[in-house]
Design a protein around this motif. Structure first.
Motif, mmCIF file in Angstrom:
data_model
loop_
_atom_site.group_PDB
_atom_site.id
_atom_site.type_symbol
_atom_site.label_atom_id
_atom_site.label_comp_id
_atom_site.label_asym_id
_atom_site.label_seq_id
_atom_site.Cartn_x
_atom_site.Cartn_y
_atom_site.Cartn_z
ATOM 1 N N MET A 1 16.535 -86.868 -12.610
ATOM 2 C CA MET A 1 17.193 -87.221 -13.937
ATOM 3 C C MET A 1 17.922 -85.989 -14.680
ATOM 4 S SD MET A 1 15.912 -89.457 -17.080
ATOM 5 C CE MET A 1 15.874 -91.027 -16.195
ATOM 6 N N PRO A 2 19.054 -85.451 -14.034
ATOM 7 C CA PRO A 2 19.453 -84.325 -14.391
ATOM 8 C C PRO A 2 20.032 -84.178 -15.726
ATOM 9 C CG PRO A 2 20.429 -84.974 -12.291
ATOM 10 C CD PRO A 2 19.668 -86.075 -12.699
ATOM 11 N N ASP A 3 20.516 -85.102 -16.349
ATOM 12 C CA ASP A 3 20.761 -85.507 -17.850
ATOM 13 C C ASP A 3 19.586 -85.821 -18.911
ATOM 14 O OD1 ASP A 3 20.583 -87.821 -16.820
ATOM 15 O OD2 ASP A 3 22.440 -88.825 -18.040
ATOM 16 N N TRP A 4 18.421 -85.608 -18.386
ATOM 17 C CA TRP A 4 17.315 -86.030 -19.180
ATOM 18 C C TRP A 4 17.226 -85.468 -20.817
ATOM 19 C CZ3 TRP A 4 13.690 -82.894 -21.488
ATOM 20 C CH2 TRP A 4 13.482 -81.440 -20.821
ATOM 21 N N ARG A 5 17.628 -84.250 -20.685
ATOM 22 C CA ARG A 5 18.124 -83.491 -22.068
ATOM 23 C C ARG A 5 18.832 -84.268 -23.083
ATOM 24 N NH1 ARG A 5 17.610 -79.366 -18.468
ATOM 25 N NH2 ARG A 5 15.828 -77.900 -18.658
ATOM 26 N N GLU A 6 19.678 -84.733 -22.516
ATOM 27 C CA GLU A 6 20.799 -85.640 -23.462
ATOM 28 C C GLU A 6 20.143 -86.912 -23.713
ATOM 29 O OE1 GLU A 6 24.095 -86.855 -25.433
ATOM 30 O OE2 GLU A 6 23.142 -84.758 -25.002
ATOM 31 N N ASN B 1 0.503 -81.991 -16.935
ATOM 32 C CA ASN B 1 0.926 -80.978 -18.140
ATOM 33 C C ASN B 1 2.546 -80.738 -18.097
ATOM 34 O OD1 ASN B 1 -1.868 -80.534 -18.844
ATOM 35 N ND2 ASN B 1 -1.854 -79.028 -17.182
ATOM 36 N N HIS B 2 3.134 -80.442 -19.244
ATOM 37 C CA HIS B 2 4.421 -80.042 -19.172
ATOM 38 C C HIS B 2 4.752 -78.927 -18.667
ATOM 39 C CE1 HIS B 2 4.686 -83.443 -22.417
ATOM 40 N NE2 HIS B 2 5.309 -83.889 -21.529
ATOM 41 N N ASN B 3 4.548 -78.580 -17.322
ATOM 42 C CA ASN B 3 4.767 -77.162 -16.795
ATOM 43 C C ASN B 3 5.865 -76.986 -16.201
ATOM 44 O OD1 ASN B 3 4.162 -78.580 -14.458
ATOM 45 N ND2 ASN B 3 2.055 -77.979 -14.136
ATOM 46 N N LYS B 4 6.110 -75.889 -15.506
ATOM 47 C CA LYS B 4 7.522 -75.819 -14.714
ATOM 48 C C LYS B 4 7.753 -76.963 -13.542
ATOM 49 C CE LYS B 4 9.863 -72.453 -11.920
ATOM 50 N NZ LYS B 4 9.820 -71.130 -11.196
ATOM 51 N N ASP B 5 6.546 -77.131 -12.827
ATOM 52 C CA ASP B 5 6.596 -78.272 -11.722
ATOM 53 C C ASP B 5 7.251 -79.493 -12.415
ATOM 54 O OD1 ASP B 5 5.817 -76.496 -9.814
ATOM 55 O OD2 ASP B 5 3.783 -77.025 -9.883
ATOM 56 N N PHE B 6 6.674 -80.048 -13.531
ATOM 57 C CA PHE B 6 7.096 -81.230 -14.108
ATOM 58 C C PHE B 6 8.335 -81.247 -14.368
ATOM 59 C CE2 PHE B 6 7.796 -83.758 -17.817
ATOM 60 C CZ PHE B 6 6.942 -84.638 -17.813
ATOM 61 N N TYR B 7 8.827 -80.091 -15.051
ATOM 62 C CA TYR B 7 10.115 -80.292 -15.416
ATOM 63 C C TYR B 7 11.296 -80.100 -14.393
ATOM 64 C CZ TYR B 7 8.848 -80.428 -20.302
ATOM 65 O OH TYR B 7 8.435 -80.626 -21.675
ATOM 66 N N GLU B 8 10.880 -79.335 -13.398
ATOM 67 C CA GLU B 8 11.757 -79.274 -12.116
ATOM 68 C C GLU B 8 11.700 -80.743 -11.417
ATOM 69 O OE1 GLU B 8 9.986 -76.312 -9.651
ATOM 70 O OE2 GLU B 8 11.268 -74.671 -10.593
ATOM 71 N N PHE B 9 10.798 -81.433 -11.470
ATOM 72 C CA PHE B 9 10.703 -82.714 -10.753
ATOM 73 C C PHE B 9 11.532 -83.581 -11.595
ATOM 74 C CE2 PHE B 9 9.150 -86.793 -9.654
ATOM 75 C CZ PHE B 9 8.833 -86.809 -8.164
ATOM 76 N N LEU B 10 11.252 -83.739 -12.845
ATOM 77 C CA LEU B 10 11.972 -84.436 -13.881
ATOM 78 C C LEU B 10 13.515 -84.245 -13.659
ATOM 79 C CD1 LEU B 10 12.433 -86.794 -16.185
ATOM 80 C CD2 LEU B 10 11.788 -84.770 -17.684
#
Length: 245
Positions: free
Chosen positions: A222-227, A209-218
């Motif tokens: 990959m720190p610039d994944w949002r861009e 799932n797209h939970n906190k753990d997922f986004y922290e790992f991502l």
């Protein structure tokens, strides 16, 4: 904050979509669909934006004429000589020549298609789609191989790959089947954007799932994944005619 501005060009009024956001520099994009978007830092004044756009009127018109003249087509529904398409973030012109056998190769910014069936548009289309599918799958497999070690150390087996046309997703994964599905049209995106989609799907084998753990790992890997996601949503999606978020 979003707004619109109209420039008076040689071919008529030109509509510009302006959005102020948390970016460090101004970005101006002309899409093959005719959509023009400008992203500007929050503190930039209307006067500065107006002056900037006025200075870019010639370039904007040149870009619009280029897309019109070359017939850039996101979906390549009709393959013909002279049109342009995007591969790995770069525009490439398609040239079709008659030959004894079916063959496609890339030469710098040109895709050269050779076929004995120039009058049969359906055959040309299928030839191009087979080539695109093969090339995209080879590239995606290399990307998976390169990024797989991120999850391999957690005991996850390397997934299989399926490439198919999808209307609403860049990628998906099946944990039970051990497979990643990637969009046929993702091959249009730049390598950093493809890396983002592949890593996103690989991480789902750890965090479904797209939970906190997922986004922290991502974010760690990959720190610039949002861009990278922003570029996919606001550039590639619009070129394909998708309804971006």
């Amino acid at each position: 904050m979003k707004q619109r501005k109209f420039l008076t060009g040689l071919s008529g009024d030109i509509e510009i979509n302006i959005e102020r956001k948390n970016v460090k520099s101004i970005r101006l994009k002309v899409f093959p669909t005719g959509c023009i978007m400008l992203s500007a830092p929050v503190g930039v004044s209307d006067e500065w934006i107006n002056d900037y756009l006025d200075s870019k009127t010639g370039w904007i018109e040149k870009s619009l004429h280029y897309f019109k003249d070359t017939g850039v087509n996101g979906f390549e529904t009709i393959i013909r000589s002279g049109i342009s398409t995007r591969i790995l973030g770069r525009q490439k012109r398609i040239i079709i020549n008659e030959g004894r056998s079916c063959k496609i190769e890339q030469k710098e910014d040109i895709i050269l298609i050779q076929s004995p069936n120039l009058e049969n548009k359906q055959v040309l289309q299928k030839q191009f789609e087979r080539w695109w599918h093969k090339q995209s799958k080879l590239y995606f497999l290399l990307t998976i191989d390169r990024l797989y070690p991120v999850i391999a150390k957690h005991g996850i087996n390397k997934p299989d790959l399926q490439v198919r046309k999808m209307k609403t997703l860049w990628g998906s994964c099946s944990r039970t089947r051990g497979r990643i599905n990637l969009n046929y049209y993702l091959y249009k995106a730049s390598p950093p954007c493809i890396d983002y989609v592949v890593l996103h799907e690989l991480i789902h084998f750890l965090y479904p799932n797209h939970n906190k753990d997922f986004y922290e790992f991502l974010t760690v890997h990959m720190p610039d994944w949002r861009e990278r996601k922003r570029i996919l949503d606001h550039e590639i999606v619009k070129e394909l005619g998708y309804s971006g978020s």
